[in-house]
Design an enzyme around this catalytic site. Structure first.
Site, PDB file in Angstrom:
ATOM      1  N   SER A 129       0.815  -1.204   0.000  1.00 45.39           N
ATOM      2  CA  SER A 129       0.000   0.000   0.000  1.00 45.39           C
ATOM      3  C   SER A 129       0.858   1.267   0.000  1.00 45.39           C
ATOM      4  CB  SER A 129      -0.955  -0.049   1.193  1.00 45.39           C
ATOM      5  OG  SER A 129      -1.952   0.935   1.098  1.00 45.39           O
ATOM      6  N   HIS A 152      -2.692  -1.097  -4.776  1.00 45.72           N
ATOM      7  CA  HIS A 152      -4.145  -1.006  -4.922  1.00 45.72           C
ATOM      8  C   HIS A 152      -4.589   0.458  -4.854  1.00 45.72           C
ATOM      9  CE1 HIS A 152      -4.670  -0.033  -0.664  1.00 45.72           C
ATOM     10  NE2 HIS A 152      -3.854  -1.042  -0.374  1.00 45.72           N
TER      11      HIS A 152
END
Length: 243
Positions: A129, A152
């Site tokens: 992340s 993501h």
């Protein structure tokens, strides 16, 4: 004579107080370094500050008990002290993080990227992340073969207002992250966007999980390597800077 003896005793007492104060300050500094998950090592020629980014990156809100966290209010002043210290020649940043607060993580990444001291990052376990911008923020980046990185889209928790401004805010935040990653690595924006939007890799989510070799192949991370490789590269960068 009596005056002279008293002055000498006073000077001894002041010396003892200064030494005690110096020892106390050193102990406080050491305690602060230990709490921040950092360590300073010296090979005789170069002094390296090792900074760890572990667990979840805590931002403006406190995380629950039992969660390992890296607090950005601890890391940011520590980065300032590393940059300003005449005793520190370079910084090794070791990451094993699941991500966390976007603005806090990006703030740390921007700080690292703007440092003049040589910096090297090493991803162990995971750099997920917002850990991705952190991994690429250093001058040179390494990843071990078994490590993974999750890429993501930006997520948000809490109340979401269903208006166009919300989606515009999401888009702008995502653009900031993509721009930072692309500017500090060799990955192209098209490749990064394709990884962000994949739907066949992560259950109940959008995005991609890549291993160390793939991260290097797409240009996200510079090299496959472990601790020794990262230290060798950092020492070489320090020596070149000192020339």
């Amino acid at each position: 004579m009596l005056f002279g003896e008293n002055s000498q005793n006073d000077s001894y007492e002041n010396k003892d107080q200064n030494e005690n104060s110096s020892e106390s300050t050193s102990e406080e500094k050491l305690e602060g370094i230990i709490k921040s998950g950092s360590v300073i090592s010296s090979s005789g020629e170069e002094t390296i500050h090792c900074l760890t980014i572990i667990g979840q990156i805590e931002g403006h809100y406190l995380l629950g008990d039992g969660q390992k966290a890296t607090k950005y209010e601890h890391i940011i002043p520590l980065l300032v002290s590393i940059e300003e210290s005449r005793d520190i020649d370079g910084m090794l940043m070791i990451l094993n993080t699941m991500g966390g607060d976007v603005e806090a993580g990006l703030a740390i990444a921007e700080m690292v990227a703007s440092m003049t001291k040589p910096t090297v990052s090493l991803v162990l376990g995971g750099g997920h992340s917002i850990g991705v911008p952190l991994a690429v923020s250093s001058e040179r980046s390494f990843i071990v073969p078994s490590a993974t990185m999750t890429i993501h889209p930006v997520r948000i928790s809490g109340t979401v207002v269903g208006v166009p401004q919300t989606y515009y805010y999401f888009e702008r935040m995502q653009d900031r992250i993509i721009k930072f990653i692309c500017e500090h690595s060799r990955v192209s924006e098209d490749v990064l966007n394709s990884l962000l939007l994949r739907t066949d890799q992560i259950a109940t989510d959008v995005g991609s999980i890549i291993d160390g070799e793939e991260a290097v192949n797409i240009g996200l991370i510079d090299e496959i390597g472990g601790l020794n490789d990262a230290l060798v590269a950092l020492r070489q960068m320090i020596r070149e800077k000192k020339k």
